[in-house]
Design a protein around this motif. Sequence first.
Motif, short mmCIF file in Angstrom:
data_model
loop_
_atom_site.label_atom_id
_atom_site.label_comp_id
_atom_site.label_asym_id
_atom_site.label_seq_id
_atom_site.Cartn_x
_atom_site.Cartn_y
_atom_site.Cartn_z
N GLY A 1 0.82 -1.21 0.00
CA GLY A 1 0.00 0.00 0.00
C GLY A 1 0.86 1.26 0.00
O GLY A 1 0.56 2.22 -0.73
N PHE A 2 1.93 1.26 0.79
CA PHE A 2 2.84 2.40 0.80
C PHE A 2 3.54 2.54 -0.56
O PHE A 2 3.75 3.66 -1.04
N SER A 3 3.90 1.42 -1.16
CA SER A 3 4.54 1.45 -2.47
C SER A 3 3.60 2.00 -3.53
O SER A 3 4.01 2.78 -4.39
N ILE A 4 2.33 1.61 -3.46
CA ILE A 4 1.34 2.12 -4.42
C ILE A 4 1.22 3.64 -4.26
O ILE A 4 1.16 4.37 -5.24
N LYS A 5 1.20 4.11 -3.02
CA LYS A 5 1.10 5.55 -2.79
C LYS A 5 2.31 6.26 -3.38
O LYS A 5 2.17 7.30 -4.05
N THR A 6 3.50 5.71 -3.17
CA THR A 6 4.71 6.33 -3.71
C THR A 6 4.67 6.35 -5.23
O THR A 6 5.00 7.37 -5.85
N LEU A 7 4.27 5.24 -5.84
CA LEU A 7 4.17 5.21 -7.29
C LEU A 7 3.12 6.19 -7.81
O LEU A 7 3.33 6.84 -8.84
N ALA A 8 2.01 6.31 -7.10
CA ALA A 8 0.98 7.28 -7.50
C ALA A 8 1.51 8.70 -7.40
O ALA A 8 1.23 9.54 -8.28
N ASP A 9 2.28 8.99 -6.36
CA ASP A 9 2.89 10.32 -6.23
C ASP A 9 3.85 10.58 -7.39
O ASP A 9 3.87 11.68 -7.95
N LEU A 10 4.66 9.58 -7.73
CA LEU A 10 5.58 9.73 -8.86
C LEU A 10 4.82 9.92 -10.16
O LEU A 10 5.20 10.74 -11.00
N TYR A 11 3.75 9.19 -10.32
CA TYR A 11 2.94 9.31 -11.53
C TYR A 11 2.33 10.70 -11.63
O TYR A 11 2.36 11.33 -12.68
N SER A 12 1.80 11.21 -10.52
CA SER A 12 1.18 12.54 -10.55
C SER A 12 2.22 13.63 -10.75
O SER A 12 1.90 14.72 -11.21
N ALA A 13 3.48 13.35 -10.42
CA ALA A 13 4.57 14.31 -10.66
C ALA A 13 5.18 14.12 -12.06
O ALA A 13 6.23 14.69 -12.35
N SER A 14 4.54 13.32 -12.90
CA SER A 14 4.97 13.06 -14.28
C SER A 14 6.34 12.37 -14.36
O SER A 14 7.08 12.57 -15.32
N PHE B 1 6.92 9.25 -14.84
CA PHE B 1 6.94 8.18 -15.83
C PHE B 1 6.71 8.68 -17.25
O PHE B 1 6.70 7.89 -18.18
N THR B 2 6.55 9.98 -17.46
CA THR B 2 6.32 10.48 -18.82
C THR B 2 7.65 10.73 -19.51
O THR B 2 8.67 11.01 -18.88
N ILE B 3 7.64 10.68 -20.82
CA ILE B 3 8.86 10.85 -21.61
C ILE B 3 9.38 12.28 -21.48
O ILE B 3 10.57 12.51 -21.35
N ASN B 4 8.49 13.28 -21.47
CA ASN B 4 8.91 14.68 -21.42
C ASN B 4 9.57 15.05 -20.10
O ASN B 4 10.21 16.09 -20.02
N ALA B 5 9.39 14.25 -19.09
CA ALA B 5 9.97 14.59 -17.79
C ALA B 5 11.48 14.48 -17.81
O ALA B 5 12.16 15.12 -17.01
N THR B 6 12.05 13.74 -18.74
CA THR B 6 13.50 13.56 -18.76
C THR B 6 14.17 14.21 -19.97
O THR B 6 15.38 14.18 -20.08
N THR B 7 13.41 14.80 -20.87
CA THR B 7 14.00 15.47 -22.03
C THR B 7 13.78 16.96 -21.91
O THR B 7 12.87 17.42 -21.24
#
Length: 173
Positions: free
Chosen positions: A112-125, A127-133
């Motif tokens: 559950g804590f891992s899901i929350k962390t992943l959701a936070d990362l997802y909402s901070a973009s 996992f998107t391609i533009n986040a690293t370029t």
Amino acid sequence: MGNDLETFRRMLATRKNNLDDELEIQAEVMDRITQQMVKHNTAMLSAKDELARIEARLSDEIKEDEPKLSLSAIDGKVKRNRERLAIWQEFQDARARHEEWQGLHESWKQKGFSIKTLADLYSASYFTINATTSTPRHRERDAGHDGRRAAMRQASSPSGADQPRTRRKVIEE
């Protein structure tokens, strides 16, 4: 979805691309695991209670048959009794099952804590391609910063300064 340990263990891996599914099943799975924990805890406590009753009965029987035995000798005879050993094994098995479910419960809580962390990362973009370029606007901004950074380095280096700066004394003598 079954209610056995292996089913829930196989489901422990968090799929970052299916966070919506993971969030939907998390509470339901935790509830089912908690129900199993309660069931196995009850069985463990019941076996422990039965073990205590058997030990007390056997101790009383041995005291009546052999009143001159010491308490440690009586305790030794009770612990070697076949009936007591069978009940003790049942208690150990029940305790092991409860601890397995308890460990699984802790693992799912951590998930559950891992899901929350992943959701936070997802909402901070994250996992998107533009986040690293970088975009052209970012490159212009960075180029301006690079020029200022170079000027700061030159000014702060001893060879790049026209005259050395003197330091002010903070405390006057």
